[in-house]
Scaffold this motif. Sequence first.
Motif, short mmCIF file in Angstrom:
data_model
loop_
_atom_site.label_atom_id
_atom_site.label_comp_id
_atom_site.label_asym_id
_atom_site.label_seq_id
_atom_site.Cartn_x
_atom_site.Cartn_y
_atom_site.Cartn_z
N VAL A 1 -38.81 -41.82 10.77
CA VAL A 1 -37.91 -40.86 10.12
C VAL A 1 -38.70 -39.78 9.40
CG1 VAL A 1 -36.17 -40.60 8.31
CG2 VAL A 1 -36.00 -42.51 9.92
N LYS A 2 -39.76 -40.17 8.72
CA LYS A 2 -40.59 -39.16 8.05
C LYS A 2 -41.16 -38.16 9.06
CE LYS A 2 -43.66 -40.65 5.09
NZ LYS A 2 -44.94 -41.17 4.54
N GLN A 3 -41.66 -38.67 10.18
CA GLN A 3 -42.21 -37.78 11.20
C GLN A 3 -41.13 -36.90 11.80
OE1 GLN A 3 -45.42 -37.10 12.01
NE2 GLN A 3 -44.47 -35.50 13.26
N ALA A 4 -39.91 -37.42 11.90
CA ALA A 4 -38.81 -36.61 12.43
C ALA A 4 -38.55 -35.41 11.52
CB ALA A 4 -37.56 -37.46 12.57
N PHE A 5 -38.59 -35.62 10.21
CA PHE A 5 -38.44 -34.49 9.29
C PHE A 5 -39.59 -33.49 9.46
CE2 PHE A 5 -35.33 -37.03 6.92
CZ PHE A 5 -34.47 -36.05 6.45
N VAL A 6 -40.81 -34.00 9.57
CA VAL A 6 -41.97 -33.12 9.74
C VAL A 6 -41.85 -32.31 11.02
CG1 VAL A 6 -44.46 -33.12 10.18
CG2 VAL A 6 -43.52 -34.52 8.32
N SER A 7 -41.46 -32.96 12.11
CA SER A 7 -41.32 -32.25 13.39
C SER A 7 -40.25 -31.18 13.30
CB SER A 7 -40.99 -33.25 14.50
OG SER A 7 -42.05 -34.17 14.69
N ALA A 8 -39.15 -31.47 12.60
CA ALA A 8 -38.09 -30.47 12.44
C ALA A 8 -38.57 -29.30 11.59
CB ALA A 8 -36.86 -31.11 11.82
N VAL A 9 -39.42 -29.57 10.60
CA VAL A 9 -40.01 -28.48 9.81
C VAL A 9 -40.88 -27.60 10.70
CG1 VAL A 9 -41.66 -27.96 7.96
CG2 VAL A 9 -39.88 -29.68 7.60
N GLU A 10 -41.66 -28.21 11.57
CA GLU A 10 -42.50 -27.44 12.49
C GLU A 10 -41.64 -26.56 13.40
OE1 GLU A 10 -46.27 -30.58 12.85
OE2 GLU A 10 -44.59 -30.69 14.27
N GLY B 1 -26.93 -13.01 0.10
CA GLY B 1 -28.37 -12.83 0.17
C GLY B 1 -29.07 -13.87 1.01
N LEU B 2 -28.47 -15.06 1.12
CA LEU B 2 -29.06 -16.15 1.89
C LEU B 2 -27.97 -16.85 2.69
CD1 LEU B 2 -31.61 -17.94 2.48
CD2 LEU B 2 -30.82 -19.43 0.63
N LEU B 3 -28.24 -17.02 3.96
CA LEU B 3 -27.35 -17.77 4.85
C LEU B 3 -28.04 -19.07 5.22
CD1 LEU B 3 -25.07 -18.27 6.91
CD2 LEU B 3 -26.26 -16.72 8.47
N CYS B 4 -27.42 -20.20 4.87
CA CYS B 4 -28.01 -21.51 5.18
C CYS B 4 -27.21 -22.17 6.29
CB CYS B 4 -28.03 -22.41 3.94
SG CYS B 4 -28.98 -23.93 4.20
N LEU B 5 -27.89 -22.49 7.39
CA LEU B 5 -27.23 -23.16 8.51
C LEU B 5 -26.83 -24.57 8.10
CD1 LEU B 5 -28.41 -20.70 9.99
CD2 LEU B 5 -28.96 -22.22 11.88
N GLU B 6 -25.88 -25.07 8.83
CA GLU B 6 -25.32 -26.40 8.59
C GLU B 6 -26.37 -27.51 8.64
OE1 GLU B 6 -23.29 -27.64 12.63
OE2 GLU B 6 -23.52 -25.46 12.49
N ALA B 7 -25.98 -28.70 8.22
CA ALA B 7 -26.84 -29.87 8.34
C ALA B 7 -27.35 -29.98 9.77
CB ALA B 7 -26.08 -31.12 7.94
N THR B 8 -28.66 -29.89 9.92
CA THR B 8 -29.31 -29.86 11.23
C THR B 8 -30.20 -31.10 11.30
OG1 THR B 8 -29.23 -27.45 11.20
CG2 THR B 8 -30.77 -28.46 12.73
N HIS B 9 -29.83 -32.01 12.18
CA HIS B 9 -30.34 -33.37 12.08
C HIS B 9 -31.68 -33.55 12.78
CE1 HIS B 9 -26.12 -33.53 11.02
NE2 HIS B 9 -26.48 -34.53 10.23
N VAL B 10 -32.51 -34.38 12.16
CA VAL B 10 -33.89 -34.52 12.60
C VAL B 10 -34.07 -35.61 13.65
CG1 VAL B 10 -34.74 -33.63 10.39
CG2 VAL B 10 -34.49 -36.11 10.69
N GLU B 11 -33.03 -36.43 13.84
CA GLU B 11 -33.02 -37.44 14.89
C GLU B 11 -31.65 -37.46 15.56
OE1 GLU B 11 -35.80 -41.28 14.29
OE2 GLU B 11 -33.95 -41.31 13.12
N ARG B 12 -31.63 -37.80 16.84
CA ARG B 12 -30.34 -37.95 17.54
C ARG B 12 -29.49 -39.01 16.84
NH1 ARG B 12 -32.15 -38.11 22.15
NH2 ARG B 12 -31.38 -36.18 23.10
N GLU B 13 -30.13 -40.13 16.45
CA GLU B 13 -29.41 -41.22 15.79
C GLU B 13 -28.98 -40.85 14.37
OE1 GLU B 13 -32.12 -42.75 18.92
OE2 GLU B 13 -32.39 -41.46 17.15
N GLY B 14 -29.56 -39.79 13.85
CA GLY B 14 -29.25 -39.37 12.49
C GLY B 14 -28.13 -38.37 12.38
N ARG B 15 -27.49 -38.03 13.51
CA ARG B 15 -26.36 -37.09 13.45
C ARG B 15 -25.14 -37.76 12.82
NH1 ARG B 15 -25.19 -35.93 19.40
NH2 ARG B 15 -25.88 -38.10 19.50
#
Length: 376
Positions: free
Chosen positions: A160-169, A52-66
């Motif tokens: 880091v917080k803004q990186a999460f927000v930008s990835a949400v956008e 019912g739900l397909l969740c993509l892999e860990a998708t990183h919000v910063e290049r340094e956070g991979r």
Amino acid sequence: MTVHLFTPVEIGGVTLPNRIVVSPMCQYAAVDGSAQPWHLVNYGMMAMSGAGLLCLEATHVEREGRITQGCLGLYSDDNEAALKPVVDWVRAWMPNVKLAVQLAHAGRKASAQRPWKGGGPLTQADAPDLPWTTFSASAVPYDTKWHTPVALDGVGLKRVKQAFVSAVERSARLGFDVIELHGAHGYCLHQFLSPLTNRRTDEYGGTMEKRRRFPLEVFEACRRIWPREKALGIRLSATDWVDGGMTIDDTVETARQLKALGCDFIDVSSGGNSPAQKIAVAPGYHVPFAARIRKEVGIKTWAVGIITEPEQAERIIASGEADCTAHARAFLLDPRWAWNAARALGAETPPLPLPAVRATTILPFKPQPMLAKAAD
């Protein structure tokens, strides 16, 4: 007889057609965070699984956070553009399937080798510009041979917080139905939550209340911009499995505070934050954690961890221990796991795309009407 695993469930404002989730599984096949043809093939296959739900892999919000050089990201326009064909293909051919993305930051566990190369820390022997600088709650390395991370200061926390927000956008523009923040397995948000990795003496460290402050701030910032008609949740490690580490009692209270901020579900896992962990691994070993959080907090939970048999998943849902079961390696071994689970349990089977409908003519069950895109 009702097969509970194949009943719909509402998560936030999203209704899943059944309780089966394809769990996030890192593929280590991206280039500078951007999806490649492998991702289209892999997620196209998983979308046809019947889940019912397909969740993509860990998708990183910063290049340094991979985690590794091959990890998927959503930190650039190129990343967003590369992921769009994957989302578009699933929407066109499997419209019944809901899509999720797991947004992550690896913190001190970043700059690592791919698993098939050992999974340890990258070194200059791998390339002159490696390893890259990693960041965490405190300057505490994962293990003796790992690089020491930089403790995030005020500027770094905002970044880091803004990186999460930008990835949400970016996730909203791509059209995902569900976002799961990664707060487990020893990655950045988990590193703030655990006393094993958070040695700070400011407002983000010390007591459990202070240690959970930054993850809660990140969640609140993401919830503020993620539409209420879509679902937002988080994966948490229920316990560190280390004396003096984070406990299930801590996680129950964290879940309670997340719910107050608008969290729609908790994906309950454990461990990953210390090589000293001692985990009692067994089929469904996270289920009691999911059951306790669900009961005490009154929030939807997903159970994960060696849930491989349809009958096992059905018992978890029927007993009320969790609202969904999430499966990883079972789908790697059998990309039609949910289809075969329906057959085994006597449930109506999920839709297939029209080019695959011929398969149903030799199987002893009647499939649901096919709703996927027809070829021109």
